[in-house]
Scaffold this active site. Sequence first.
Site, mmCIF file in Angstrom:
data_model
loop_
_atom_site.group_PDB
_atom_site.id
_atom_site.type_symbol
_atom_site.label_atom_id
_atom_site.label_comp_id
_atom_site.label_asym_id
_atom_site.label_seq_id
_atom_site.Cartn_x
_atom_site.Cartn_y
_atom_site.Cartn_z
ATOM 1 N N ASP A 102 0.838 -1.198 0.000
ATOM 2 C CA ASP A 102 0.000 0.000 0.000
ATOM 3 C C ASP A 102 0.872 1.247 0.000
ATOM 4 O OD1 ASP A 102 -2.714 1.208 0.158
ATOM 5 O OD2 ASP A 102 -1.934 2.055 2.009
ATOM 6 N N GLU A 104 0.650 5.758 0.445
ATOM 7 C CA GLU A 104 -0.058 7.016 0.644
ATOM 8 C C GLU A 104 0.670 8.047 -0.208
ATOM 9 O OE1 GLU A 104 -2.849 7.187 2.122
ATOM 10 O OE2 GLU A 104 -2.813 5.244 3.141
ATOM 11 N N HIS A 150 -4.634 11.111 5.123
ATOM 12 C CA HIS A 150 -3.607 10.262 5.747
ATOM 13 C C HIS A 150 -2.859 10.922 6.905
ATOM 14 C CE1 HIS A 150 -0.937 12.655 3.288
ATOM 15 N NE2 HIS A 150 -1.274 12.050 2.154
ATOM 16 N N HIS A 246 -6.055 7.198 7.242
ATOM 17 C CA HIS A 246 -5.351 6.205 6.438
ATOM 18 C C HIS A 246 -3.866 6.181 6.808
ATOM 19 C CE1 HIS A 246 -8.451 5.948 2.948
ATOM 20 N NE2 HIS A 246 -9.037 6.195 4.102
ATOM 21 N N ASP A 251 -3.038 -0.049 6.686
ATOM 22 C CA ASP A 251 -3.830 -0.597 5.582
ATOM 23 C C ASP A 251 -3.311 -1.952 5.119
ATOM 24 O OD1 ASP A 251 -5.392 1.600 5.735
ATOM 25 O OD2 ASP A 251 -4.926 2.405 3.761
#
Length: 278
Positions: A102, A104, A150, A246, A251
């Site tokens: 994942d 950001e 985030h 987030h 995640d």
Amino acid sequence: MTYDKDTWRKEKQEKGEWLCPELYRLVKKEREQSKEAWIKKQKDDGKWLPKEDYIKLKNEERKRKREDEDEEERKNPKILRPHSDILDVDSIKVIKRELIFDTETTGLGREHKIVEMSLIEVIDGKKTGRNYHCFFNPEMNIPQNAINVHKITNEKIKDAPLFKDKAEEIIKFIDNSVMVAHNANFDMDKLNKELYDAGWEKYNSDRFIDTLKISRHLFPNDKHHKQDNLCEKFNIDNSKRLEDGHSAIEDTILLYHIYNEMIELLKKEDLSPYDFRL
């Protein structure tokens, strides 16, 4: 110091940000009517698509965009280092190694960059405890709407390393693994753009399994397929994500549990996550 509702309301009134309930309901109604009128005009003009057709159209647009970018790169080739320069490609890999993946970013557009990345190692379906996690300085301002998602501020990553200085380390950790991500197209595009800018070759799309595609297959009647919706469906505790926003590392932890639940459901259909590569 107490901060009561009357004080808050007075400050809002002084700033011109307060509407009495009657005016608020009127404005809300006008907005709803405007939205309905806009939707009707879109339908009348033939510009309104059902959700499934819209998703298909957006995926086709992304594919065309990547093809255009690939064509531009072919016309103006850049000398890229192959990953084999730093990987032992002759070694025999007999285990199934996957990485839950994942990112950001500073935003959704092509020009935006990665500010956080997380990779969790999974060997034959089990977490090993090995992971890769890093914040990056994107050398650009993080817009407030991204920070709201985030919580990664410009101040927080001002002294973080640049992606290009960590690229070799990341490639070595990824090695020959398949990467598992939710809406994998997005994370793949961001990773490949960073690698390309750093002078390294890109990963092929068949190196990525998309849990969003799996979710749409398993639950075709659901309207929403976000990670939070899947956590709720599978009774996975995502309270930290809901409270703190987030986070790439959070995640990937949640996606590991989601992925395992999906694998069990796919087995009942004689399917594998590898049927859902990009």
